[in-house]
Design a protein around this motif. Structure first.
Motif, mmCIF file in Angstrom:
data_model
loop_
_atom_site.group_PDB
_atom_site.id
_atom_site.type_symbol
_atom_site.label_atom_id
_atom_site.label_comp_id
_atom_site.label_asym_id
_atom_site.label_seq_id
_atom_site.Cartn_x
_atom_site.Cartn_y
_atom_site.Cartn_z
ATOM 1 N N TYR A 24 0.835 -1.199 0.000
ATOM 2 C CA TYR A 24 0.000 0.000 0.000
ATOM 3 C C TYR A 24 0.873 1.253 0.000
ATOM 4 C CZ TYR A 24 -4.148 2.832 0.892
ATOM 5 O OH TYR A 24 -5.168 3.741 0.767
ATOM 6 N N ALA A 25 1.942 1.238 0.822
ATOM 7 C CA ALA A 25 2.846 2.383 0.879
ATOM 8 C C ALA A 25 3.529 2.597 -0.464
ATOM 9 C CB ALA A 25 3.879 2.183 1.979
ATOM 10 N N SER A 26 3.912 1.501 -1.139
ATOM 11 C CA SER A 26 4.532 1.615 -2.467
ATOM 12 C C SER A 26 3.552 2.220 -3.462
ATOM 13 C CB SER A 26 4.985 0.240 -2.951
ATOM 14 O OG SER A 26 5.993 -0.286 -2.115
ATOM 15 N N GLY A 27 2.271 1.835 -3.340
ATOM 16 C CA GLY A 27 1.256 2.406 -4.229
ATOM 17 C C GLY A 27 1.100 3.899 -4.031
ATOM 18 N N LEU A 28 1.223 4.355 -2.789
ATOM 19 C CA LEU A 28 1.147 5.792 -2.531
ATOM 20 C C LEU A 28 2.317 6.521 -3.173
ATOM 21 C CD1 LEU A 28 0.040 5.860 1.236
ATOM 22 C CD2 LEU A 28 -1.342 6.467 -0.761
ATOM 23 N N ALA A 29 3.496 5.908 -3.136
ATOM 24 C CA ALA A 29 4.668 6.524 -3.760
ATOM 25 C C ALA A 29 4.472 6.641 -5.263
ATOM 26 C CB ALA A 29 5.913 5.701 -3.435
ATOM 27 N N GLN A 30 3.912 5.584 -5.873
ATOM 28 C CA GLN A 30 3.650 5.632 -7.316
ATOM 29 C C GLN A 30 2.626 6.713 -7.635
ATOM 30 O OE1 GLN A 30 2.629 1.738 -8.814
ATOM 31 N NE2 GLN A 30 4.286 0.751 -7.678
ATOM 32 N N TYR A 31 1.604 6.810 -6.780
ATOM 33 C CA TYR A 31 0.586 7.841 -6.980
ATOM 34 C C TYR A 31 1.207 9.238 -6.920
ATOM 35 C CZ TYR A 31 -2.880 11.243 -5.355
ATOM 36 O OH TYR A 31 -3.627 12.378 -5.190
ATOM 37 N N ALA A 32 2.084 9.465 -5.949
ATOM 38 C CA ALA A 32 2.702 10.784 -5.781
ATOM 39 C C ALA A 32 3.554 11.158 -6.975
ATOM 40 C CB ALA A 32 3.531 10.816 -4.506
ATOM 41 N N ALA A 69 3.686 -0.056 11.934
ATOM 42 C CA ALA A 69 2.893 0.508 10.838
ATOM 43 C C ALA A 69 3.798 1.226 9.854
ATOM 44 C CB ALA A 69 1.857 1.485 11.387
ATOM 45 N N GLN A 70 3.352 1.277 8.615
ATOM 46 C CA GLN A 70 3.991 2.125 7.616
ATOM 47 C C GLN A 70 3.335 3.503 7.701
ATOM 48 O OE1 GLN A 70 6.566 1.254 5.453
ATOM 49 N NE2 GLN A 70 6.626 -0.605 6.705
ATOM 50 N N LYS A 71 4.148 4.535 7.863
ATOM 51 C CA LYS A 71 3.629 5.894 7.921
ATOM 52 C C LYS A 71 4.041 6.634 6.667
ATOM 53 C CE LYS A 71 3.808 10.210 10.600
ATOM 54 N NZ LYS A 71 4.404 10.918 11.756
ATOM 55 N N VAL A 72 3.066 7.190 5.977
ATOM 56 C CA VAL A 72 3.328 7.967 4.769
ATOM 57 C C VAL A 72 2.601 9.305 4.898
ATOM 58 C CG1 VAL A 72 3.115 8.096 2.255
ATOM 59 C CG2 VAL A 72 3.525 5.881 3.360
ATOM 60 N N VAL A 73 3.330 10.383 4.668
ATOM 61 C CA VAL A 73 2.739 11.720 4.750
ATOM 62 C C VAL A 73 2.809 12.365 3.372
ATOM 63 C CG1 VAL A 73 2.798 13.981 5.850
ATOM 64 C CG2 VAL A 73 3.459 11.935 7.156
ATOM 65 N N LEU A 74 1.645 12.683 2.812
ATOM 66 C CA LEU A 74 1.559 13.354 1.516
ATOM 67 C C LEU A 74 1.035 14.770 1.705
ATOM 68 C CD1 LEU A 74 -0.167 10.635 -0.751
ATOM 69 C CD2 LEU A 74 2.267 11.060 -0.463
ATOM 70 N N HIS A 75 1.566 15.682 0.901
ATOM 71 C CA HIS A 75 1.045 17.050 0.909
ATOM 72 C C HIS A 75 0.602 17.423 -0.494
ATOM 73 C CE1 HIS A 75 1.256 21.538 0.776
ATOM 74 N NE2 HIS A 75 0.553 21.362 1.877
ATOM 75 N N ALA A 76 -0.632 17.932 -0.615
ATOM 76 C CA ALA A 76 -1.165 18.396 -1.899
ATOM 77 C C ALA A 76 -1.204 19.916 -1.864
ATOM 78 C CB ALA A 76 -2.555 17.823 -2.135
ATOM 79 N N ALA A 77 -0.302 20.541 -2.622
ATOM 80 C CA ALA A 77 -0.170 22.003 -2.579
ATOM 81 C C ALA A 77 -1.224 22.717 -3.404
ATOM 82 C CB ALA A 77 1.227 22.406 -3.053
ATOM 83 N N LYS A 78 -1.679 22.075 -4.490
ATOM 84 C CA LYS A 78 -2.669 22.714 -5.365
ATOM 85 C C LYS A 78 -3.628 21.668 -5.929
ATOM 86 C CE LYS A 78 1.012 22.878 -8.852
ATOM 87 N NZ LYS A 78 1.697 23.695 -9.866
#
Length: 641
Positions: free
Chosen positions: A549-557, A582-591
């Motif tokens: 799941y964490a790898s999928g978030l990286a691909q999404y980013a 747990a795997q912790k992933v922090v994403l920021h969406a600027a726009k």
């Protein structure tokens, strides 16, 4: 809570800045002339009026007669109620007068006596009356829902001052009907009843029944502001087409001249309802008028009976013609909005309308929003203290760079001395909003009048705010009589208080702040969703393990769409919370394309079936030290069995 009002304003004014803010359902409210559906069941204390549930004394059946609380009928249909000599009940509904007497099995409808099997009676403080004789006198239909075992009543809300919802014949001396504000008139639609008129009067409908599923004849008048440019014939036809039902087909289309006026005419047929419709459209200045008649029949010749009515339409209103009944809702450029359920009245400019999705009186136009709320007064509280807490809470929930210009001033309302707290806030992109909270204390209740607008329209909106506030009239005696304890869910709330939520299905628990609102709050279901002052929390099960799941978030980013929205990974790490990795992933969406800048923090825990995912969203504008502390502390309470 005030932040929900702010979010609603954003949703209404800037669709690109969507912030989800759902509220629980409240009491039924409807405008005159609108359709009403009542659902009730003998033995059940729950009654539904247009889908909104209320608790009442349970209806019962006696001698084959269904007896219901009188207030269900008055609340649903808006009938006026009078009690004479302590035992005679009179209901006034448009041109209908229904008289009942305690202890008597005779009911009079417009003077005609009708026998009923059971007389009105008082049960546990509620007046119970025979249902059928009353609602049928109102022109409503009664049926049974075999699936739910409910009795279903379909009718229309009473018209105020006898306007609309009455037989055409009751308007003596009036042979025409029209709207002086929009400037149109036509002959009365003979034999039909006005069943609907929009808040500002730009849409009016007459029909032969209040039940929309059984309409066999109807007439509609629609006015649209289209600008000063003259529409071409094709543009007019496209506009008429926009009012078609999905299965509506055109069987005739042409330009006609009637009494020197040029109309676009279209005749259509609907396959499902077997209705034939004739559309007439004409432009005058910046308004386009559409008149629609519809009848059931075997072919389009059924419309011939309405040719005279259609030919009588004119895009003008003759003030000197006393034969015209003026149904305009606009007086001197203002519309009077009355909410009987809250005892609230306000006059608003003609471009305003009520927000029907709101549980409390809320009104909007293209740039402004205005809402009314009430809550119980806490002993010893004052206006000054209330305003001080409101400012402190706003400062607590907005980062300092995104809120400014706090001003507190006294203001005089019809119902007493109040305080106005105004300030500006922004969600970014240099778009600022001005928000005015007018606070009033009267008797045992506090009243909040919230008016917000785009700061870029401040000159016009500020003037409108002053005009609107001056017209507000709160029936405080009605509030005192009809409302009990109404707690303010945000003002005096203890944000440190937490409640433990457990999921037996997924084997986890979490301590969440008590003030967070659960939109989907069943922790044994496959998704949990809460919102709060800073953002949202979502919990769900994924079929993928934590690493995948964490790898999928990286691909999404790293995808092109995410890069375009300014999505970046701020953190990707392994953490341990209460002994569980747990795997912790922090994403920021600027726009983000359909939202405002925010941070998403994911905690992903492996399970036997994949993983449990906990997501905490915090909007940049609400990323204050206080809010971040609450969210982070909540994440640290996650436990697995």
């Amino acid at each position: 809570m005030k932040l929900n009002v702010i979010r609603r304003m954003i949703m209404l004014l800037l669709p690109a800045l969507l912030v989800l803010s759902l509220l629980p359902a409240a009491a039924f409210a409807a405008d005159a002339g609108t359709q009403v559906e009542v659902r009730l069941k003998a033995g059940s204390k729950t009654v539904k009026i247009n889908g909104a549930s209320s608790t009442v004394e349970a209806p019962f059946v006696s001698s084959g007669t269904t007896m219901v609380p009188l207030k269900v009928i008055t609340n649903a249909f808006g009938a006026e109620l009078k009690l004479e000599n302590g035992n005679v009940i009179t209901l006034i509904y448009n041109d209908r007068k229904v008289v009942l007497t305690f202890g008597s099995k005779t009911v009079k409808v417009n003077g005609a006596a009708k026998a009923v099997a059971v007389a009105p009676v008082v049960v546990k403080g509620s007046t119970m009356v025979p249902l059928r004789v009353i609602v049928e006198a109102f022109g409503a239909k009664i049926s049974a829902d075999s699936a739910t075992k409910e009795t279903v009543i379909i009718g229309v809300r009473a018209q105020s001052s006898g306007t609309g919802g009455t037989s055409i014949d009751s308007d003596y001396g009036k042979t025409k009907i029209g709207d002086s504000y929009y400037g149109w008139s036509l002959n009365y639609p003979a034999g039909l009843v006005q069943v609907l008129q929009s808040d500002n009067g730009d849409y009016v409908k007459w029909a032969d029944t209040a039940d929309s599923s059984k309409v066999a004849a109807q007439v509609n008048v629609i006015t649209e502001h289209v600008g000063d440019d003259t529409l071409t014939s094709e543009e007019q036809r496209d506009l008429l087409n926009s009012y078609y039902d999905e299965d509506e087909i055109t069987v005739d289309k042409r330009t006609i001249t009637v009494n020197g006026l040029v109309f676009e005419k279209q005749i259509t047929y609907t396959k499902e309802t077997k209705m034939y419709y004739e559309y007439r459209g004409i432009q005058k200045d910046d308004i386009y008028f559409i008149v629609i008649v519809g009848l059931k029949g075997t072919d389009k010749s059924v419309l011939n009976s309405y040719a005279g009515l259609l030919n009588s339409f004119t895009p003008s209103f003759n003030q000197a013609d006393k034969s015209i009944k003026n149904i305009t809702k606009v007086k001197d450029g203002f519309i009077t909005f009355k909410d009987a359920d809250y005892g609230f009245t306000v006059k608003l400019p003609s471009d305003w309308y009520s927000d029907r999705d709101s549980t409390t009186p809320t009104y909007v136009n293209e740039t402004d929003v205005f809402s009314f709320n009430l809550s119980s007064l806490t002993a010893g509280d004052t206006l000054e203290n209330w305003a001080f807490r409101r400012e402190a809470r706003v400062r607590e929930d907005f980062i300092s760079s995104n809120v400014r210009n706090f001003v507190t001033t006294p203001i005089e309302l019809k119902d007493g001395k109040a305080i106005s707290l105004s300030y500006e806030y922004t969600f970014g992109n240099n778009v600022w909003f001005t928000f005015n909270e007018v606070l009033l204390i009267s008797g045992n209740y506090r009243y909040s009048l919230d008016y917000g607008y785009l700061s870029s329209t401040s000159a016009k909106s500020s003037a409108a705010f002053k005009q609107v506030i001056a017209t507000v009239d709160i029936d405080t005696a009605f509030i005192e009589k009809n409302f009990g304890l109404v707690e303010d869910e945000s003002d005096l709330v203890d944000r440190s208080k937490r409640v433990t939520k457990r999921s037996a299905t997924y084997g986890y628990s979490i301590d969440i702040p008590a003030y967070w609102y659960g939109v989907q709050n069943n922790f044994n279901k496959d998704e949990v969703y809460y919102n709060y002052s800073a953002g949202d929390m979502v919990i769900f099960e994924s079929e993928f393990d934590a690493s995948s799941y964490a790898s999928g978030l990286a691909q999404y980013a790293n995808s092109s769409d995410s890069i375009a929205q300014g999505v970046t990974i701020k953190e990707s790490s392994t953490v341990t919370i209460n002994g569980k990795t747990a795997q912790k992933v922090v994403l920021h969406a600027a726009k983000p394309e359909r939202d405002i800048p925010h941070t998403l923090t994911y905690y992903i825990f492996n399970t036997d079936n994949g993983s449990m995912v906990f997501i905490f969203a915090v909007y940049d504008v609400h990323a204050t030290e206080s809010n971040l502390k609450i969210v982070n502390e909540t994440a640290q309470t996650i436990r697995f069995n």
